[in-house]
Design an enzyme around this catalytic site. Structure first.
Site, PDB file in Angstrom:
ATOM      1  N   PRO A   9       0.867  -1.209   0.054  1.00  0.00           N
ATOM      2  CA  PRO A   9       0.081   0.066  -0.052  1.00  0.00           C
ATOM      3  C   PRO A   9       1.027   1.288   0.014  1.00  0.00           C
ATOM      4  CG  PRO A   9      -0.313  -1.014   2.322  1.00  0.00           C
ATOM      5  CD  PRO A   9       0.557  -2.019   1.016  1.00  0.00           C
ATOM      6  N   ASN A  10       0.236   2.180  -0.782  1.00  0.00           N
ATOM      7  CA  ASN A  10       0.957   3.786  -0.808  1.00  0.00           C
ATOM      8  C   ASN A  10       2.235   3.605  -1.682  1.00  0.00           C
ATOM      9  OD1 ASN A  10      -1.306   4.928   0.418  1.00  0.00           O
ATOM     10  ND2 ASN A  10      -0.398   3.941   2.490  1.00  0.00           N
ATOM     11  N   ARG A  17       4.871  10.603  -2.506  1.00  0.00           N
ATOM     12  CA  ARG A  17       4.406  10.403  -1.176  1.00  0.00           C
ATOM     13  C   ARG A  17       5.819  11.103  -0.179  1.00  0.00           C
ATOM     14  NH1 ARG A  17       4.417   4.509   1.235  1.00  0.00           N
ATOM     15  NH2 ARG A  17       3.922   5.258   3.299  1.00  0.00           N
ATOM     16  N   TYR A  22      10.957   8.822   1.260  1.00  0.00           N
ATOM     17  CA  TYR A  22      10.787   8.015   0.041  1.00  0.00           C
ATOM     18  C   TYR A  22      11.568   8.331  -1.050  1.00  0.00           C
ATOM     19  CZ  TYR A  22       7.640   6.118   3.712  1.00  0.00           C
ATOM     20  OH  TYR A  22       7.214   5.343   4.864  1.00  0.00           O
ATOM     21  N   ASN A  72       8.056  -5.373  -0.590  1.00  0.00           N
ATOM     22  CA  ASN A  72       7.982  -4.294   0.393  1.00  0.00           C
ATOM     23  C   ASN A  72       6.550  -4.215   0.807  1.00  0.00           C
ATOM     24  OD1 ASN A  72       7.822  -1.792   1.610  1.00  0.00           O
ATOM     25  ND2 ASN A  72       9.055  -0.800  -0.033  1.00  0.00           N
ATOM     26  N   ALA A  75       2.962  -0.441   5.123  1.00  0.00           N
ATOM     27  CA  ALA A  75       2.344  -0.560   6.442  1.00  0.00           C
ATOM     28  C   ALA A  75       1.990  -2.211   6.927  1.00  0.00           C
ATOM     29  CB  ALA A  75       1.275   0.245   6.762  1.00  0.00           C
ATOM     30  N   HIS A  78       3.788  -4.279   9.609  1.00  0.00           N
ATOM     31  CA  HIS A  78       3.700  -4.176  10.956  1.00  0.00           C
ATOM     32  C   HIS A  78       2.443  -4.837  11.555  1.00  0.00           C
ATOM     33  CE1 HIS A  78       6.686  -1.108  10.001  1.00  0.00           C
ATOM     34  NE2 HIS A  78       5.980  -0.625   9.460  1.00  0.00           N
ATOM     35  N   ASP A  85       1.979 -15.515   6.962  1.00  0.00           N
ATOM     36  CA  ASP A  85       1.697 -16.930   6.726  1.00  0.00           C
ATOM     37  C   ASP A  85       1.948 -17.228   5.136  1.00  0.00           C
ATOM     38  OD1 ASP A  85       1.039 -17.307   9.283  1.00  0.00           O
ATOM     39  OD2 ASP A  85      -1.123 -17.213   8.920  1.00  0.00           O
ATOM     40  N   GLU A  96      12.373  -9.032   2.628  1.00  0.00           N
ATOM     41  CA  GLU A  96      11.527  -7.974   2.857  1.00  0.00           C
ATOM     42  C   GLU A  96      12.403  -6.632   2.765  1.00  0.00           C
ATOM     43  OE1 GLU A  96       9.409  -8.133   6.667  1.00  0.00           O
ATOM     44  OE2 GLU A  96      10.031  -5.992   7.100  1.00  0.00           O
ATOM     45  N   HIS A  98      12.591  -2.244   2.698  1.00  0.00           N
ATOM     46  CA  HIS A  98      11.963  -1.036   3.104  1.00  0.00           C
ATOM     47  C   HIS A  98      12.790   0.080   2.402  1.00  0.00           C
ATOM     48  CE1 HIS A  98       9.219  -2.866   5.694  1.00  0.00           C
ATOM     49  NE2 HIS A  98      10.164  -3.482   6.122  1.00  0.00           N
ATOM     50  N   LEU A  99      12.494   0.914   1.658  1.00  0.00           N
ATOM     51  CA  LEU A  99      13.249   2.054   1.371  1.00  0.00           C
ATOM     52  C   LEU A  99      13.806   2.922   2.428  1.00  0.00           C
ATOM     53  CD1 LEU A  99      10.333   3.299  -1.221  1.00  0.00           C
ATOM     54  CD2 LEU A  99      12.616   2.713  -1.832  1.00  0.00           C
ATOM     55  N   SER A 100      12.992   3.232   3.381  1.00  0.00           N
ATOM     56  CA  SER A 100      13.484   3.929   4.694  1.00  0.00           C
ATOM     57  C   SER A 100      14.178   2.936   5.623  1.00  0.00           C
ATOM     58  CB  SER A 100      12.163   4.621   5.213  1.00  0.00           C
ATOM     59  OG  SER A 100      11.282   3.968   5.771  1.00  0.00           O
ATOM     60  N   ARG A 105      12.736   5.502  12.881  1.00  0.00           N
ATOM     61  CA  ARG A 105      11.492   6.136  12.562  1.00  0.00           C
ATOM     62  C   ARG A 105      10.364   6.037  14.033  1.00  0.00           C
ATOM     63  NH1 ARG A 105       9.047   5.364   6.638  1.00  0.00           N
ATOM     64  NH2 ARG A 105       7.701   7.386   7.570  1.00  0.00           N
ATOM     65  N   ARG A 109       6.932   1.227  13.638  1.00  0.00           N
ATOM     66  CA  ARG A 109       7.734   0.803  12.477  1.00  0.00           C
ATOM     67  C   ARG A 109       8.946  -0.278  12.689  1.00  0.00           C
ATOM     68  NH1 ARG A 109       5.514   4.005   8.298  1.00  0.00           N
ATOM     69  NH2 ARG A 109       5.044   6.119   9.077  1.00  0.00           N
TER      70      ARG A 109
HETATM   71  C1  DQA Z   1       8.057   1.392   4.002  1.00  0.00           C
HETATM   72  C2  DQA Z   1       8.062   1.434   5.432  1.00  0.00           C
HETATM   73  C3  DQA Z   1       6.720   1.217   6.181  1.00  0.00           C
HETATM   74  O1  DQA Z   1       6.828   1.417   7.666  1.00  0.00           O
HETATM   75  C4  DQA Z   1       5.516   2.211   5.409  1.00  0.00           C
HETATM   76  O2  DQA Z   1       4.184   2.113   6.087  1.00  0.00           O
HETATM   77  C5  DQA Z   1       5.494   2.125   3.995  1.00  0.00           C
HETATM   78  C6  DQA Z   1       7.015   2.008   3.419  1.00  0.00           C
HETATM   79  C7  DQA Z   1       9.133   1.631   3.257  1.00  0.00           C
HETATM   80  O3  DQA Z   1       9.543   1.238   2.190  1.00  0.00           O
HETATM   81  O4  DQA Z   1      10.239   2.307   3.879  1.00  0.00           O
HETATM   82  O5  DQA Z   1       4.626   2.260   3.311  1.00  0.00           O
HETATM   83  O6  DQA Z   1       7.599  -0.120   3.828  1.00  0.00           O
END
Ligand code: DQA
Length: 141
Positions: A9-10, A17, A22, A72, A75, A78, A85, A96, A98-100, A105, A109
């Site tokens: 998502p997002n 964003r 990001y 990725n 959210a 979390h 599963d 897994e 994550h960009l950040s 943070r 997270r």
């Molecule tokens: C994220 C980190 C997550 O906490 C956040 O909800 C995202 C992006 C990242 O790529 O840093 O949507 O996965």
């Protein structure tokens, strides 16, 4: 070699964003950059803002021809036990990503319910993280 890259998502609005967190590249830019860099690899990109379609996409890695997955989960990282599963059901490595740097943070997270089912986690290297994850899958074993 076939690698599946799944974004949650997002991440469809990357570039617009919170660019200070990001970055300014869109998901489309990231996809093109990866496909250019790894032109000899079949890279499949998928994005969804919903949990079920992400789980369906993970199930595709049971096809016997996928060599690894870069995930990725946004959210969902979390709190989605359902995605965890689905990852646990796979035989191929799931990275897994994550960009950040999620550990630098907000408190919520710092926990990933999905990471324990993954081969490893890459966080904080921005778009370069996707390349590192693909390189791992290509050089495994
Ligand atoms: C994220 C980190 C997550 O906490 C956040 O909800 C995202 C992006 C990242 O790529 O840093 O949507 O996965």
């Amino acid at each position: 070699m076939r690698i599946l890259i799944i974004n949650g998502p997002n991440l469809d609005i990357l570039g617009k964003r919170e660019p200070e967190i990001y970055g300014t590249m869109s998901l489309w830019d990231i996809e093109n950059r990866l496909k250019e860099k790894f032109s000899n690899v079949k890279i499949e990109f998928y994005q969804s803002n919903s949990e079920g379609p992400i789980i369906d996409a993970l199930h595709r890695a049971l096809d016997g021809v996928t060599d690894g997955v870069v995930l990725n989960p946004g959210a969902f990282t979390h709190y989605s036990y359902a995605i965890r599963d689905a990852v646990a059901a796979l035989k191929v490595p799931v990275i897994e990503l994550h960009l950040s740097n999620v550990h630098a943070r907000e408190e919520f997270r710092r926990e990933s319910v999905i990471a324990p089912a993954c081969k490893g986690v890459i966080a904080g290297f921005g778009v370069r993280g996707y390349e590192l994850a693909v390189e791992y899958i290509l050089n495994q074993s």
